[in-house]
Design an enzyme around this catalytic site. Structure first.
Site, short mmCIF file in Angstrom:
data_model
loop_
_atom_site.label_atom_id
_atom_site.label_comp_id
_atom_site.label_asym_id
_atom_site.label_seq_id
_atom_site.Cartn_x
_atom_site.Cartn_y
_atom_site.Cartn_z
CE LYS A 150 44.98 40.82 40.14
NZ LYS A 150 45.94 41.76 40.75
CE LYS A 246 52.93 43.01 41.81
NZ LYS A 246 51.76 43.80 41.33
#
Length: 328
Positions: A150, A246
């Site tokens: 990230k 997702k």
């Protein structure tokens, strides 16, 4: 006998803060849908996504309204069709898959004509932080073959270099979560070209990614926030080489399976991704992950305590839940 829907919201503590470019989490906030047909119960879980205006209370209320429709005699298929893609539909759709498996005696695998999913390599996420903290986090999971890093726009090169120092043998997914500009993306190109980066996920804001059209980049670009359902795939196909599917975006396993098939037809690679969640969210997604090019389903790994019988992640490998946990 009509179906009965029970809904509850839960806040599941994390074992460490989870930081991305948009903020920090200390709990996984999930909504569980339990769909009952007499004594037979199917379960589904979703994660409301603030990025799309979803809240824990709002999703729970939407599902509670579904329960009212079911009690009035509305067919479950009509209820699902009326729900927009998103977290609420995901929980209900997955609960129905589980319920159908339990009341028919035919598992999800039998319904799909596939063997049960086995262990699958999954990315382990390195939360956003100072370079030293990210180096230490990477070193702690250096035996994992794939790390998701990230990043934001503050010091991405230093943070990425620190992760490589901590886990020099790992393959990398770089994930700015819409936090870069085109200038930052291009400034990172040389460093990324020299590292074992298998993709850069959603570098630009989803509503400002037109500059990616036809862009040559040293690593594949993967759409996340820019793609929700099959209807979005045509547009992103010219801007990205992969898509992150997702269940909470797609609105359930049914649409996620359709998305994977359509993405393949368009020549796009597929990643199976998740939110920070419990194994009840992950178990349905294993059917997408089993045929994906990459898997990022470490959501339960972040929990202080997962659901009994759920998945486990060891050395970057995701092991399916115990028999009977979900899907027959």
């Amino acid at each position: 006998m009509s179906l009965v829907l029970r809904v509850r919201a839960e806040r599941l503590a994390l074992r460490a803060p989870f930081r991305i470019s948009r903020g920090v989490k200390t709990h996984a906030e999930v909504v569980v849908a339990e769909l009952a047909d007499g004594e037979v119960l199917g379960r589904g879980e979703c994660v409301p996504y603030a990025r799309y205006g979803e809240t824990l209370d709002g999703v729970a209320a939407r599902l509670a309204a579904v329960g009212d429709r079911l009690r009035s005699g509305m067919p479950i298929e009509a209820v699902l069709t009326a729900l927009p893609a998103g977290a609420a539909r995901n929980a209900l759709d997955c609960a129905l898959w589980d319920l159908d498996a339990r009341r028919s005696g035919r598992s999800v695998g039998q319904r799909l004509g596939r063997p049960p999913p086995g262990p699958i390599p999954t990315a382990v996420t390195i939360s956003l932080g100072a370079p030293a903290a990210m180096r230490a986090a990477a070193a702690a999971v250096a035996d994992a073959p794939l790390l998701k890093v990230k990043l934001d726009a503050e010091q991405p090169a230093a943070c990425l270099a620190a992760v490589v120092e901590g886990a020099p043998d790992a393959r990398l997914i770089v994930d700015p979560n819409e936090g870069w500009t085109l200038a930052v993306l291009m400034a990172m190109a040389d460093q990324i070209s020299q590292l074992n980066v298998i993709m850069v996920e959603q570098p630009l804001p989803a509503d400002a990614d037109q500059d990616l059209e036809g862009l040559a980049y040293p690593a594949p670009l993967c759409a996340d926030e820019a793609v929700h359902t099959s209807e979005d795939l045509e547009q992103v196909a010219g801007r990205y080489q992969m898509v992150n599917i997702k269940l909470d975006k797609a609105g359930g396993l049914t649409e996620a399976l359709a998305m994977a098939e359509r993405a393949r037809a368009l020549g796009l690679g597929v990643m199976a991704g998740c939110m920070v969640c419990s194994s009840l969210s992950i178990a349905p997604h294993l059917w997408v992950a089993a045929q994906a090019d990459a898997c990022d389903l470490d959501g339960p790994w972040w929990l202080a305590q997962d659901r009994p019988g759920g998945c486990r992640v060891e050395s970057g490998v995701l092991y399916p839940p115990k028999s009977g946990f979900w899907g027959g």
